[in-house]
Design a protein around this motif. Sequence first.
Motif, PDB file in Angstrom:
ATOM      1  N   ALA A 203      22.842 -22.259  -3.706  1.00  0.00           N
ATOM      2  CA  ALA A 203      22.033 -22.225  -2.560  1.00  0.00           C
ATOM      3  C   ALA A 203      20.775 -21.621  -2.938  1.00  0.00           C
ATOM      4  CB  ALA A 203      22.685 -20.541  -1.660  1.00  0.00           C
ATOM      5  N   ILE A 204      19.930 -21.906  -3.805  1.00  0.00           N
ATOM      6  CA  ILE A 204      18.558 -22.193  -3.505  1.00  0.00           C
ATOM      7  C   ILE A 204      17.926 -22.787  -4.985  1.00  0.00           C
ATOM      8  CG2 ILE A 204      17.968 -19.424  -2.532  1.00  0.00           C
ATOM      9  CD1 ILE A 204      17.634 -18.562  -5.406  1.00  0.00           C
ATOM     10  N   PRO A 205      16.333 -22.762  -4.123  1.00  0.00           N
ATOM     11  CA  PRO A 205      16.135 -23.823  -5.213  1.00  0.00           C
ATOM     12  C   PRO A 205      15.759 -23.315  -6.809  1.00  0.00           C
ATOM     13  CG  PRO A 205      14.430 -23.983  -3.859  1.00  0.00           C
ATOM     14  CD  PRO A 205      16.369 -23.831  -3.077  1.00  0.00           C
ATOM     15  N   ASP A 206      15.503 -23.648  -8.036  1.00  0.00           N
ATOM     16  CA  ASP A 206      15.400 -22.631  -8.924  1.00  0.00           C
ATOM     17  C   ASP A 206      13.656 -22.730  -8.845  1.00  0.00           C
ATOM     18  OD1 ASP A 206      17.586 -23.186 -10.525  1.00  0.00           O
ATOM     19  OD2 ASP A 206      17.290 -24.239 -11.608  1.00  0.00           O
ATOM     20  N   GLY A 207      12.074 -21.531  -9.919  1.00  0.00           N
ATOM     21  CA  GLY A 207      11.637 -21.929  -9.436  1.00  0.00           C
ATOM     22  C   GLY A 207      11.233 -20.312  -8.379  1.00  0.00           C
ATOM     23  N   PRO A 208      10.245 -20.674  -8.569  1.00  0.00           N
ATOM     24  CA  PRO A 208       9.342 -19.554  -7.323  1.00  0.00           C
ATOM     25  C   PRO A 208       9.768 -19.476  -5.501  1.00  0.00           C
ATOM     26  CG  PRO A 208       7.614 -20.135  -8.857  1.00  0.00           C
ATOM     27  CD  PRO A 208       8.710 -20.924  -9.006  1.00  0.00           C
ATOM     28  N   ARG A 209       9.960 -21.053  -5.799  1.00  0.00           N
ATOM     29  CA  ARG A 209      10.689 -20.955  -3.809  1.00  0.00           C
ATOM     30  C   ARG A 209      11.417 -20.410  -4.154  1.00  0.00           C
ATOM     31  NH1 ARG A 209      12.468 -26.891  -1.777  1.00  0.00           N
ATOM     32  NH2 ARG A 209      12.852 -26.197  -0.119  1.00  0.00           N
ATOM     33  N   GLY A 210      12.710 -20.277  -4.989  1.00  0.00           N
ATOM     34  CA  GLY A 210      13.726 -19.665  -4.743  1.00  0.00           C
ATOM     35  C   GLY A 210      13.366 -18.444  -4.713  1.00  0.00           C
ATOM     36  N   TYR A 211      12.620 -17.537  -5.237  1.00  0.00           N
ATOM     37  CA  TYR A 211      12.712 -15.963  -4.854  1.00  0.00           C
ATOM     38  C   TYR A 211      11.965 -16.144  -4.176  1.00  0.00           C
ATOM     39  CZ  TYR A 211      12.938 -15.213 -10.365  1.00  0.00           C
ATOM     40  OH  TYR A 211      13.230 -15.809 -11.642  1.00  0.00           O
ATOM     41  N   ARG A 212      11.556 -16.764  -3.284  1.00  0.00           N
ATOM     42  CA  ARG A 212      10.726 -17.245  -1.838  1.00  0.00           C
ATOM     43  C   ARG A 212      11.844 -16.262  -0.575  1.00  0.00           C
ATOM     44  NH1 ARG A 212       6.541 -20.069  -3.919  1.00  0.00           N
ATOM     45  NH2 ARG A 212       7.425 -21.644  -2.949  1.00  0.00           N
ATOM     46  N   MET A 213      12.771 -17.697  -0.860  1.00  0.00           N
ATOM     47  CA  MET A 213      13.452 -17.770   0.280  1.00  0.00           C
ATOM     48  C   MET A 213      14.104 -16.746   0.466  1.00  0.00           C
ATOM     49  SD  MET A 213      15.182 -21.379  -0.180  1.00  0.00           S
ATOM     50  CE  MET A 213      16.211 -21.459   0.991  1.00  0.00           C
ATOM     51  N   ILE A 214      14.749 -15.915  -1.072  1.00  0.00           N
ATOM     52  CA  ILE A 214      15.054 -14.674  -0.528  1.00  0.00           C
ATOM     53  C   ILE A 214      13.807 -13.146  -0.158  1.00  0.00           C
ATOM     54  CG2 ILE A 214      15.803 -12.642  -2.111  1.00  0.00           C
ATOM     55  CD1 ILE A 214      17.145 -14.495  -4.035  1.00  0.00           C
ATOM     56  N   THR A 215      13.090 -13.498  -0.459  1.00  0.00           N
ATOM     57  CA  THR A 215      12.313 -11.896  -0.466  1.00  0.00           C
ATOM     58  C   THR A 215      12.065 -12.076   1.380  1.00  0.00           C
ATOM     59  OG1 THR A 215      10.279 -13.308  -1.219  1.00  0.00           O
ATOM     60  CG2 THR A 215      11.435 -12.256  -2.776  1.00  0.00           C
ATOM     61  N   GLU A 216      11.812 -13.718   1.723  1.00  0.00           N
ATOM     62  CA  GLU A 216      11.512 -13.552   3.048  1.00  0.00           C
ATOM     63  C   GLU A 216      12.726 -13.851   3.715  1.00  0.00           C
ATOM     64  OE1 GLU A 216       9.565 -17.363   3.224  1.00  0.00           O
ATOM     65  OE2 GLU A 216       7.541 -16.537   1.450  1.00  0.00           O
ATOM     66  N   GLY A 217      13.524 -13.353   4.015  1.00  0.00           N
ATOM     67  CA  GLY A 217      14.754 -13.609   4.656  1.00  0.00           C
ATOM     68  C   GLY A 217      15.788 -14.611   4.811  1.00  0.00           C
ATOM     69  N   GLY A 218      15.563 -16.095   4.041  1.00  0.00           N
ATOM     70  CA  GLY A 218      16.351 -16.853   3.873  1.00  0.00           C
ATOM     71  C   GLY A 218      17.793 -16.480   3.680  1.00  0.00           C
TER      72      GLY A 218
END
Length: 506
Positions: A467-482
């Motif tokens: 559901a999310i890409p690997d790496g920092p972009r995936g982390y940001r999607m979670i922390t930013e409410g995605g």
Amino acid sequence: MGPTWPEFRVRPAALVTRVPPPTLPKPAPKDTEAPEGVGRLREEAVFGPGMPCARWKMAAPALWPCPGLLRFWPRGLRGTLSGARGLLTAPRARGLFKDFFPESGTTELPELLDRRRAGSSPQTVYCGFDPTGDSLHVGHLLALMGLFHFQRAGHNVIALVGGATALLGDPSGRTKGRAALSAEQVQANASALHRGLQTLAANHARLFADGRPWGTFTVLDNATWFQKEQLVDFLATVGGHFRMGTLLSRLSVQARLKSPEGMSLAEFFYQVLQAYDFYYLFQRYGCRVQLGGSDQLGNIVSGYEFIHKLTGEDVFGITVPLITSTTGAKLGKSAGNAVWLNRDKTSPFELYQFFVRQQDDSVERYLKLFTLLPLPEIDHIMQLHLKEPEKRGPQKRLAAEVTKLVHGQEGLDSAKRCTQALYHSSIDALEVMSDQELKELFKEASFSELVLDPGTSVLDTCRRANAIPDGPRGYRMITEGGVSINHRQCTEFCSNTSTKAETKNR
């Protein structure tokens, strides 16, 4: 060559007026072996109340089981078929019936259809549906509603699948020819339309009964009689009764002849086959009324002229309006904007939402056209809407009535569950949704079902579901409410998830 469906009996023999054709060959019904000592049985069956499963060629009819027979018995049926008050007036007030042909039909049809007259009998009305696709769509619903109004008034109706005519392609209302379909594809489409029409007739009888005795609803396929015809014999016996000047004068023909693509002989001959359909049903079933879209008027006129020339009898045509999009385009497969009635193509939720989203300036008209609600009740719904327009009461009632007719009560309940889960964040609705409903609701999104160990984090769940890409972009999607789980945003990727979660990447 299309499928051979059993021909469904529409009315008792005593009520059918048959006028022998002067020269045309009249296909004989297929005989089927009956039990010893009973005689031979015509392969006939019915959808509807108070009709025999089969009719024997003998003075005292006897019945024997008909495998696979479908019979729809509306609640409260008793006695004989009753009269129809205001049968033409009510649909015209709804805007459902547009034109009548010939013009004398406006005065002759009410008398013909009046069941209160002494010695009156049920009439038979038909409408054709060409299987150019494997599903009916919303554009077909108005013609079906017209048939239902006749059926509810005690008259018998026929839904005719064009398993033969679909091979030619109807040029009416088109700027270019239809894409050619193979005989196998037409046969498969015809089978699908046959099932769809049966489903709608069953839902109508089961869920919208009003306590009055109704007529029968019958499904036929014109491939049944056209596949028995030889081309040269058909042209010699039927073709001689049509004049080229008259056929060329039809507006649908004129428009196509002036187009850059022109018109094929197969398309040009379409109106002859549809005229013969009307003639066949008139001879075999006493059918005197054809119902069709307003773009079918030329074909209806051809049938009227053919029957009148051969028999001297008058028949009638009624057109229903075409439903268009907000841009004015006709709703249908060819226009690429069809809303299908088959659940595999348009889910109950999507059909429900199509009608919920109708604008205020069209919802009253659609309530009159697409539902069986009494006109005073529709007026009351619209009056309440003026007081509380934000509740969208007419749109919700419209969506509920149409979805129930097309998909049954179960389909309506499914549409409401999906609506509650998606637009009202209802966890209760989400928990009771089936896998099919979840896939229909999120059909545009990737779907994964995971069984997780206790303590699995949101991050690990999202990674396993891709559901999310690997790496920092995936982390940001979670922390930013995605990412949401059960309609709740998850901003901490170390939080635990439940042992089973459906995850949708927003």
